[in-house]
Scaffold this active site. Structure first.
Site, PDB file in Angstrom:
ATOM      1  CG  ASP A  67      34.550  35.675  33.446  1.00 46.10           C
ATOM      2  OD1 ASP A  67      35.153  35.921  32.399  1.00 46.10           O
ATOM      3  OD2 ASP A  67      34.180  34.531  33.769  1.00 46.10           O
ATOM      4  CG  ASP A  68      32.228  37.936  30.222  1.00 44.34           C
ATOM      5  OD1 ASP A  68      33.377  37.495  30.149  1.00 44.34           O
ATOM      6  OD2 ASP A  68      31.249  37.345  29.724  1.00 44.34           O
ATOM      7  CB  CYS A 108      36.886  33.429  29.056  1.00 47.52           C
ATOM      8  SG  CYS A 108      35.245  34.138  29.269  1.00 47.52           S
ATOM      9  CG  HIS A 159      38.418  29.521  30.355  1.00 53.84           C
ATOM     10  ND1 HIS A 159      37.378  30.410  30.501  1.00 53.84           N
ATOM     11  CD2 HIS A 159      37.877  28.381  29.886  1.00 53.84           C
ATOM     12  CE1 HIS A 159      36.258  29.828  30.120  1.00 53.84           C
ATOM     13  NE2 HIS A 159      36.532  28.595  29.747  1.00 53.84           N
TER      14      HIS A 159
END
Length: 514
Positions: A11-12, A50, A104
């Site tokens: 994530d990210d 996301c 997600h």
């Protein structure tokens, strides 16, 4: 009888990794994976947030086809009943397993991570996830806060653990089950960090003394940045420590020392992630499956660390759209591994480690929407057909061509024209292009500019990245019929990679580049 697949999505995570040339970060385990992998240095997400990014690469369709630009619709109901990558593997005899954040969660995956379509058993979510946004960060005054910068003592955490530690444990448990049952598997492991809050075991701060941390090379809002392009990082303003700084909306800069603390904690969270990846890959060795498992490592999008005066994702800049992407394919990216030979011995991020370099490296511009067809090809499955121009009614097709053709080709050998042109995607024989997009509610930064709901979208920024430039046009968008009007351009951006690698000097209005 086909290879297993271990699909790791973070994530990210922007490519602040040793194997991508970052000099500060300690990421020995991901670097070791890269040293056995084919690595793409120019890979881009299709939307820097996301849910839209994940639904896009898991279905192999672009956001304009999934019609998901926010978090609030399920593509099978709202766009078309598209097959997903794990579903395709499941239909081809694989046991498909989801651990952590892969889809997600919420309505955008039907409150079930698209189970039972995509997964053989219900997806695993770490129990400690529910404390992510609680007040678990100890402030200087000894009180607990919900901070952005949040190094913690893991023993003091609820249940004495953190979500990514639980996900690693569950993934290792499942590897052992698959080994015992001799089942062919597609195991997706979704790690949370370095997503905010930057909550990680505090010992990782030791790797990054604050005096070694610099500001972004361009921590100011560029003079010629169209206001529609700016993301006002609303989510981090809502954390207790940032809120206390009372920074003016939307452009007020964070104090320099706090900028450095965010950057320090982002790096620390990456090293914590690296440790989890190292333990997971070491377990793949332990169960003797490193010679029969494809490993993919990527992220859903990047994250700004102060560049252009911006934080978080929510933009079309490289810092928000560019992701790490690497493929370990036994016998292809490395010579065959003999049974019992260790490929991924665990490396301690706190020890001095060798700088490991990628096994193979391509600078070709590629997109995450290509993951579905690429993985199908690597696993020896039939590659899904290319989608027709309108594909809402087509259950199985993909809008991203496989990138296996780029593996192991030395950059000098320009591929000769292929005979004829049966596949329209491969006819881009000049240079591949990566497309990204981002919606906005208005021409100027609003409280909902980062994450506008579908009904509030008025402008769509369509962006293309080639090896030489990034070009973006912000055009009028109608959310009722999902139409973009390219005759109505609100703003434009053009950045030349060679002379302006950080994308600070917008030359869209210089007619010389017409």
């Amino acid at each position: 009888d086909g290879m297993n697949v271990l699909f790791i999505v973070v994530d990210d995570l922007r490519p602040v990794l040793g194997c991508y040339g970052d000099k500060l970060v300690k990421s020995p385990n991901i670097d070791q994976l890269a040293s056995q992998s084919f690595v793409f240095s120019n890979a881009y997400a299709q939307q820097a947030v996301c849910a839209p990014s994940r639904v896009s690469f898991l279905t192999g369709r672009r956001p304009d086809t999934t019609r998901l630009y926010d978090f609030y619709s399920y593509w099978r109901v709202h766009a078309g009943n598209y097959s997903t990558m794990p579903q395709y593997f499941k239909e081809n005899g694989y046991v498909t397993l989801s651990v952590g954040k892969v889809f997600h969660p919420g309505v955008s995956s039907n409150y079930s991570d698209d189970y039972p379509y995509s997964w053989s058993i219900p997806p695993f979510h770490p129990s400690a996830e529910k404390y992510e946004n609680d007040k678990t960060c100890r402030g200087k005054d000894g009180k607990l806060y919900a901070n952005l910068v949040c190094p913690v003592d893991v023993t003091e955490m609820p249940s004495g653990t953190l979500p990514d530690i639980q996900s690693t444990e569950e993934a290792i448990r499942l590897l052992n089950v698959m080994k015992t049952n001799k089942q062919k598997f597609f195991l997706a492991v979704g790690y949370h960090k370095p997503h905010i809050p930057l909550r990680y075991p505090q010992e990782f701060l030791k790797l990054y003394p604050l005096e070694n941390i610099t500001l972004a090379p361009d921590p100011w809002v560029p003079e010629k940045l169209p206001s529609v392009a700016y993301n006002p990082w609303t989510d981090i303003r809502q954390r207790d420590d940032v809120e206390a700084l009372n920074v003016s909306f939307p452009y007020g800069p964070l104090p320099d020392d706090f900028q450095r603390q965010i950057r320090q904690s982002y790096y620390a969270a990456v090293s914590y992630l690296d440790m989890q990846v190292g333990l997971l890959l070491n377990a793949l060795d332990d169960v003797g499956l490193s010679n029969s498992t494809i490993v993919v490592f990527t992220a859903d999008h990047g994250w700004s660390l102060g560049e252009h005066g911006e934080w978080a994702k929510y933009s079309n800049f490289d810092v928000a759209t560019r992701v790490p992407l690497m493929f370990y394919v036994p016998g292809m990216t490395t010579s065959s591994v003999s049974q019992g030979e260790r490929v991924f011995p665990y490396l301690d991020p706190f020890s001095r480690t060798l700088g490991l370099v990628p096994q193979g490296l391509s600078e070709k511009v590629v997109e995450l929407v290509s993951l579905f067809s690429t993985l199908a090809e690597l696993a020896g499955l039939q590659v899904p057909p290319v989608c027709p121009k309108t594909s809402f009614h087509v259950a199985l097709c993909t809008e991203g061509a496989s990138i296996v053709q780029y593996f192991n080709t030395s950059e000098e050998k320009v591929e000769e024209e292929k005979d004829g042109c049966d596949d329209p995607y491969r006819c881009f024989n000049e240079e591949p292009v990566a497309f990204s997009q981002y919606p906005r509610p208005a021409d100027t930064p609003q409280w909902n500019s980062d994450k506008p709901k579908l009904k509030d979208i008025r402008i769509m920024g369509y962006s293309m990245r080639t090896i030489d430039y990034r070009y973006t046009v912000w055009v009028q968008f109608n959310p009722n019929n999902f139409s973009a009007n390219f005759e109505d351009v609100h703003a434009g951006e053009l950045y030349m990679v060679e002379t302006d690698p950080n994308q600070d000097y917008n030359i869209y209005n210089n007619t010389s580049h017409g």
